[in-house]
Design a protein around this motif. Structure first.
Motif, PDB file in Angstrom:
ATOM      1  N   THR A 130       0.995  -1.260   0.002  1.00  0.00           N
ATOM      2  CA  THR A 130       0.507  -0.072  -0.458  1.00  0.00           C
ATOM      3  C   THR A 130       0.965   0.956   0.104  1.00  0.00           C
ATOM      4  OG1 THR A 130       0.233   0.702   2.461  1.00  0.00           O
ATOM      5  CG2 THR A 130      -1.988  -1.229   1.800  1.00  0.00           C
ATOM      6  N   ALA A 131       0.531   2.122  -0.036  1.00  0.00           N
ATOM      7  CA  ALA A 131       1.239   3.785  -0.394  1.00  0.00           C
ATOM      8  C   ALA A 131       1.217   4.209   1.019  1.00  0.00           C
ATOM      9  CB  ALA A 131       0.099   4.839  -0.713  1.00  0.00           C
ATOM     10  N   GLN A 132       1.359   3.458   2.178  1.00  0.00           N
ATOM     11  CA  GLN A 132       1.531   3.871   3.311  1.00  0.00           C
ATOM     12  C   GLN A 132       3.030   2.550   4.081  1.00  0.00           C
ATOM     13  OE1 GLN A 132      -1.680   3.416   2.788  1.00  0.00           O
ATOM     14  NE2 GLN A 132      -1.532   5.879   2.625  1.00  0.00           N
ATOM     15  N   ASP A 133       2.966   1.696   3.382  1.00  0.00           N
ATOM     16  CA  ASP A 133       4.090   0.912   3.380  1.00  0.00           C
ATOM     17  C   ASP A 133       5.313   1.342   3.208  1.00  0.00           C
ATOM     18  OD1 ASP A 133       2.584  -1.133   4.567  1.00  0.00           O
ATOM     19  OD2 ASP A 133       1.525  -1.887   2.407  1.00  0.00           O
ATOM     20  N   LYS A 134       6.389   0.735   4.127  1.00  0.00           N
ATOM     21  CA  LYS A 134       7.798   1.357   4.313  1.00  0.00           C
ATOM     22  C   LYS A 134       8.511   0.644   3.319  1.00  0.00           C
ATOM     23  CE  LYS A 134       7.727   4.975   6.455  1.00  0.00           C
ATOM     24  NZ  LYS A 134       8.349   6.217   5.910  1.00  0.00           N
ATOM     25  N   ILE A 135       9.149   0.572   2.370  1.00  0.00           N
ATOM     26  CA  ILE A 135      10.343   0.358   1.717  1.00  0.00           C
ATOM     27  C   ILE A 135      11.984   0.629   1.907  1.00  0.00           C
ATOM     28  CG2 ILE A 135       9.078  -0.243  -0.720  1.00  0.00           C
ATOM     29  CD1 ILE A 135      10.601   2.230  -1.819  1.00  0.00           C
ATOM     30  N   LEU A 136      12.647  -1.003   1.870  1.00  0.00           N
ATOM     31  CA  LEU A 136      13.865  -0.301   1.864  1.00  0.00           C
ATOM     32  C   LEU A 136      14.763  -0.181   0.730  1.00  0.00           C
ATOM     33  CD1 LEU A 136      16.732  -0.704   4.295  1.00  0.00           C
ATOM     34  CD2 LEU A 136      17.259  -2.528   2.989  1.00  0.00           C
ATOM     35  N   VAL A 137      15.721   0.951   0.354  1.00  0.00           N
ATOM     36  CA  VAL A 137      16.049   1.300  -1.148  1.00  0.00           C
ATOM     37  C   VAL A 137      17.176   1.022  -1.151  1.00  0.00           C
ATOM     38  CG1 VAL A 137      16.090   2.856  -3.011  1.00  0.00           C
ATOM     39  CG2 VAL A 137      14.223   2.905  -1.561  1.00  0.00           C
ATOM     40  N   ARG A 138      18.031   0.168  -2.204  1.00  0.00           N
ATOM     41  CA  ARG A 138      19.342   0.135  -1.886  1.00  0.00           C
ATOM     42  C   ARG A 138      20.478   0.665  -3.537  1.00  0.00           C
ATOM     43  NH1 ARG A 138      22.822  -3.538   1.144  1.00  0.00           N
ATOM     44  NH2 ARG A 138      24.442  -3.153  -0.462  1.00  0.00           N
ATOM     45  N   SER A 139      20.920   1.078  -2.657  1.00  0.00           N
ATOM     46  CA  SER A 139      21.363   1.816  -4.582  1.00  0.00           C
ATOM     47  C   SER A 139      23.391   1.899  -4.810  1.00  0.00           C
ATOM     48  CB  SER A 139      21.171   3.753  -4.889  1.00  0.00           C
ATOM     49  OG  SER A 139      19.667   3.994  -4.482  1.00  0.00           O
ATOM     50  N   ARG A 140      23.869   1.106  -6.101  1.00  0.00           N
ATOM     51  CA  ARG A 140      24.764   1.361  -6.323  1.00  0.00           C
ATOM     52  C   ARG A 140      25.496   1.819  -7.683  1.00  0.00           C
ATOM     53  NH1 ARG A 140      20.688  -2.698  -5.630  1.00  0.00           N
ATOM     54  NH2 ARG A 140      20.890  -4.954  -6.567  1.00  0.00           N
ATOM     55  N   ARG A 141      27.154   1.377  -8.226  1.00  0.00           N
ATOM     56  CA  ARG A 141      27.239   1.163  -9.033  1.00  0.00           C
ATOM     57  C   ARG A 141      28.011   0.196  -9.476  1.00  0.00           C
ATOM     58  NH1 ARG A 141      30.390   6.240 -11.649  1.00  0.00           N
ATOM     59  NH2 ARG A 141      32.165   5.576  -9.987  1.00  0.00           N
ATOM     60  N   TYR A 142      27.687  -0.583 -10.484  1.00  0.00           N
ATOM     61  CA  TYR A 142      28.672  -1.904 -10.824  1.00  0.00           C
ATOM     62  C   TYR A 142      29.925  -1.712 -11.720  1.00  0.00           C
ATOM     63  CZ  TYR A 142      25.261  -4.597  -8.351  1.00  0.00           C
ATOM     64  OH  TYR A 142      24.663  -5.041  -7.454  1.00  0.00           O
TER      65      TYR A 142
END
Length: 260
Positions: free
Chosen positions: A139-151
């Motif tokens: 849902t729009a209220q749910d939190k997400i974990l975001v992992r950004s990286r470059r290879y």
């Protein structure tokens, strides 16, 4: 000059600067001008072809727009060095790789003869966007974990990736740390009981955004592959969405498709 180039064809209706670019392109494609080699100088090309400086520059700019050469201020024009091509195979996320303690990027880069590395790692927690929420069944209220990286391959950037995972699954785990450990995110998910069943991928080719071209150090005119992958467990739950942008000259898409 050491490089032997043909002369211009006076009977051709092809513009002179394009004939010159054709000769240099052919020398690059056949290895007579190797990656990293310096292209003959403007003065040398002017003397060889008997043309004006602007004609030479038009030929060199054409090669740069094709991503074949790069200009270095004060040094000249050089054949662009390219990373080893990594095959984007259909089995790259097979469980056997995780069981060996290696993520897909490491396995395929090493098989291509390159040295893999990762940088620009950033980990945040935020609200899910509408698209990510839909893909993950949140849902729009749910939190997400975001992992950004470059290879990178041999120190040259080839890919950026952003993974989105439900915070209820990933927060407080090794997935939320810069080093996710042997086998990467998918190995950690399976250790936590989320046994993976399949991945859905969408791939399209497009020109890069300005920040993507900067991050991947792309030459002008180089397109990218934009891939969005969703990982599903055996019970059909989506547990990760990965948004990836890849330099098109560093990859070959290689798939085995059943005929029945």
């Amino acid at each position: 000059m050491d490089l032997i180039l043909p002369g211009l064809d006076p009977e051709s209706d092809r513009p002179v600067f394009k004939q010159m670019a054709d000769h240099l392109r052919e020398a690059i494609e056949h290895g007579r001008l190797a990656p990293g080699a310096k292209v003959p100088s403007e003065a040398t090309l002017m003397a060889h072809y008997g043309v004006a400086r602007m004609t030479v520059r038009s030929a060199l700019q054409l090669l740069q727009s094709e991503g074949l050469t790069v200009a270095e201020h004060g040094r000249g024009v050089f054949v662009r060095s390219r990373p080893p091509v990594r095959r984007l195979a259909s089995d790259r996320f097979a469980r056997r790789h995780r069981q060996r303690g290696k993520a897909a990027f490491i396995v395929e880069t090493e098989e291509s003869g390159g040295k893999p590395s990762v940088d620009s790692i950033r980990i945040t927690e935020m609200d899910a966007s509408a698209d990510v929420a839909k893909r993950l069944g949140l849902t729009a209220q749910d939190k997400i974990l975001v992992r950004s990286r470059r290879y990178l391959i041999n120190g040259h950037p080839v890919e950026t990736a952003v993974s989105y995972l439900p915070a209820a699954i990933a927060s407080g785990t090794r997935i939320a740390e810069p080093d996710t450990g042997p086998g990467g995110i998918y190995a950690r998910l399976e250790e936590m009981g989320y046994r993976l069943d399949h991945f859905d991928e969408e791939i399209k080719a497009r020109m890069p955004l300005r920040e993507e071209a900067r991050a991947l150090k792309l030459a002008p005119g180089t397109p990218v592959f934009h891939l969005i992958r969703t990982a599903f467990t055996e019970d059909g739950r989506a547990v990760e969405v990965c948004d990836t942008v890849m330099s098109s000259d560093a990859y070959v898409l290689a798939y085995q498709l059943p005929a029945r």
